[in-house]
Design a protein around this motif. Structure first.
Motif, mmCIF file in Angstrom:
data_model
loop_
_atom_site.group_PDB
_atom_site.id
_atom_site.type_symbol
_atom_site.label_atom_id
_atom_site.label_comp_id
_atom_site.label_asym_id
_atom_site.label_seq_id
_atom_site.Cartn_x
_atom_site.Cartn_y
_atom_site.Cartn_z
ATOM 1 N N PHE A 133 90.456 74.370 49.819
ATOM 2 C CA PHE A 133 89.358 74.676 48.904
ATOM 3 C C PHE A 133 88.006 74.728 49.626
ATOM 4 O O PHE A 133 87.173 75.597 49.321
ATOM 5 N N TYR A 134 87.784 73.804 50.556
ATOM 6 C CA TYR A 134 86.531 73.864 51.309
ATOM 7 C C TYR A 134 86.430 75.189 52.070
ATOM 8 O O TYR A 134 85.349 75.766 52.196
ATOM 9 N N GLY A 135 87.561 75.662 52.564
ATOM 10 C CA GLY A 135 87.566 76.953 53.246
ATOM 11 C C GLY A 135 87.111 78.077 52.333
ATOM 12 O O GLY A 135 86.379 78.987 52.747
ATOM 13 N N GLN A 136 87.536 78.026 51.069
ATOM 14 C CA GLN A 136 87.090 79.032 50.100
ATOM 15 C C GLN A 136 85.576 78.978 49.917
ATOM 16 O O GLN A 136 84.905 80.016 49.859
ATOM 17 N N LEU A 137 85.038 77.755 49.829
ATOM 18 C CA LEU A 137 83.586 77.605 49.660
ATOM 19 C C LEU A 137 82.831 78.109 50.889
ATOM 20 O O LEU A 137 81.757 78.723 50.766
ATOM 21 N N ILE A 138 83.395 77.860 52.066
ATOM 22 C CA ILE A 138 82.750 78.319 53.307
ATOM 23 C C ILE A 138 82.726 79.842 53.355
ATOM 24 O O ILE A 138 81.713 80.458 53.699
ATOM 25 N N GLU A 139 83.845 80.463 53.005
ATOM 26 C CA GLU A 139 83.897 81.929 53.039
ATOM 27 C C GLU A 139 82.913 82.547 52.043
ATOM 28 O O GLU A 139 82.281 83.568 52.331
ATOM 29 N N MET A 140 82.752 81.928 50.889
ATOM 30 C CA MET A 140 81.768 82.417 49.927
ATOM 31 C C MET A 140 80.352 82.260 50.483
ATOM 32 O O MET A 140 79.496 83.144 50.313
ATOM 33 N N ALA A 141 80.094 81.145 51.156
ATOM 34 C CA ALA A 141 78.766 80.939 51.764
ATOM 35 C C ALA A 141 78.497 81.993 52.832
ATOM 36 O O ALA A 141 77.363 82.487 52.960
ATOM 37 N N HIS A 142 79.520 82.357 53.598
ATOM 38 C CA HIS A 142 79.356 83.413 54.604
ATOM 39 C C HIS A 142 78.913 84.724 53.949
ATOM 40 O O HIS A 142 78.063 85.436 54.488
ATOM 41 N N ARG A 143 79.502 85.039 52.804
ATOM 42 C CA ARG A 143 79.160 86.292 52.134
ATOM 43 C C ARG A 143 77.687 86.335 51.718
ATOM 44 O O ARG A 143 77.077 87.404 51.666
ATOM 45 N N TYR A 144 77.144 85.164 51.446
ATOM 46 C CA TYR A 144 75.730 85.075 51.069
ATOM 47 C C TYR A 144 74.841 84.707 52.267
ATOM 48 O O TYR A 144 73.661 84.450 52.098
ATOM 49 N N GLN A 145 75.440 84.662 53.454
ATOM 50 C CA GLN A 145 74.728 84.345 54.694
ATOM 51 C C GLN A 145 74.026 82.991 54.625
ATOM 52 O O GLN A 145 72.890 82.828 55.047
ATOM 53 N N LYS A 146 74.753 81.995 54.088
ATOM 54 C CA LYS A 146 74.249 80.627 53.997
ATOM 55 C C LYS A 146 74.989 79.744 54.995
ATOM 56 O O LYS A 146 76.204 79.868 55.180
ATOM 57 N N ARG A 147 74.271 78.841 55.638
ATOM 58 C CA ARG A 147 74.890 77.916 56.580
ATOM 59 C C ARG A 147 75.575 76.782 55.816
ATOM 60 O O ARG A 147 74.971 76.196 54.905
ATOM 61 N N PHE A 148 76.804 76.471 56.207
ATOM 62 C CA PHE A 148 77.632 75.499 55.489
ATOM 63 C C PHE A 148 77.939 74.329 56.411
ATOM 64 O O PHE A 148 78.565 74.494 57.466
#
Length: 307
Positions: free
Chosen positions: A145-160
């Motif tokens: 699940f954390y991986g899903q959140l990280i991939e979504m953050a990448h799409r918005y160009q946010k550092r996770f």
């Protein structure tokens, strides 16, 4: 603004019983109930130093309402998703200079609640610059699940920034969080052998480097940290202090990293600021708390050297 994610929060209940007796009736006069969970510790510390944080995650039942009330009283901005299950208690019995903990596993999250949270999370990503996720996953959420959140953050160009352990940590590596902060035990578990020296730490860092994670910080507690940032190795040394309560120091360190990265500070300053807040937390009785006025002095005492 910094988004903090706490998926398995808790009400931390502290019972101070100096003469605790097993198999006897123990009466407690000193009780403290605090909005808990690693992500909420991060949130409080950001708030302590006047940073802007937005807390999200999953809350349910009377305990969830208590956490919301405490955040409101502290004037901390939050936007949690409500769940049917009851947010857990984490009980600490303080006795004879020891701490005995009883940790509830927490609620089971449904598919509908999972989907609702993902929608909320995507909505909040547009409002922030940095995301910090800390702690364990509740039952019902997939290990990745954390991986899903990280991939979504990448799409918005946010550092996770991620602080977790076990299988959820291992699954998240492939999705390239911006920063991870394993301790020695967690790093040893990942490489499959006990790590005992700085050279072994550096060797393990070189192994993790294949995942192309910009910041890999190995926490050494009172001995500071060793970090790999964009392939360069840094040694962080913190001053010797008389520790009062080290609980929450790792979360305070993550808060410092997030604040420094939001300001786009260089690696030396990122590592120094995070380590300073982590050390300051250990000087306080309250978990996840630092005194803002002490930050400049502590920063001057923390050293970061490139190896």
């Amino acid at each position: 603004m910094i988004l903090t994610v706490t998926l398995n929060p808790a009400v931390d209940v502290s019972y101070r019983i100096p003469d605790f007796q097993l198999d006897q009736v123990n009466r407690c006069q000193e009780i403290q109930k605090t909005a808990g969970g690693k992500g909420l510790n991060v949130t409080r510390v950001i708030h302590c130093v006047n940073g802007k944080a937005l807390a999200t995650g999953l809350l349910g039942g009377a305990n969830g309402n208590l956490i919301r009330q405490q955040l409101d009283q502290s004037e901390i901005t939050h936007d949690f998703v409500g769940i049917q299950g009851e947010t857990r208690n984490c009980i600490a019995i303080l006795h004879d200079d020891k701490q005995t903990e009883i940790l509830e596993s927490g609620p089971i999250i449904t598919i509908d609640e999972l989907e609702t949270f993902l929608g909320k999370y995507e909505e909040l990503l547009a409002q922030v610059e940095v995301v910090v996720a800390s702690g364990s996953l509740p039952k019902g959420l997939p290990t990745d699940f954390y991986g899903q959140l990280i991939e979504m953050a990448h799409r918005y160009q946010k550092r996770f920034l991620l602080d977790t352990s076990g299988a959820s940590f291992e699954f998240a590596l492939a999705t390239k969080p911006f920063l991870i902060k394993p301790n020695i035990d967690e790093l040893s578990a990942w490489v499959g052998r006990m790590i005992r020296s700085e050279e072994e730490i550096i060797h393990a860092l070189n192994q993790i480097a294949s995942y192309d994670i910009p910041y890999i910080v190995v926490s050494l507690g009172k001995d500071g940290a060793i970090a790999m940032v964009e392939g360069d190795i840094y040694r962080v040394t913190v001053p010797s202090i008389e520790t009062i309560n080290p609980v929450g120091s790792g979360d305070s360190t993550m808060a410092g990293f997030a604040i420094a990265l939001e300001k786009n500070l260089p690696p030396v300053e990122v590592l120094a600021y995070g380590s300073s807040l982590g050390t300051l937390n250990a000087l306080e009785l309250q978990t996840g708390y630092v005194q803002k006025e002490k930050v400049p002095e502590m920063l001057a005492r923390v050293t970061v050297e490139k190896r």
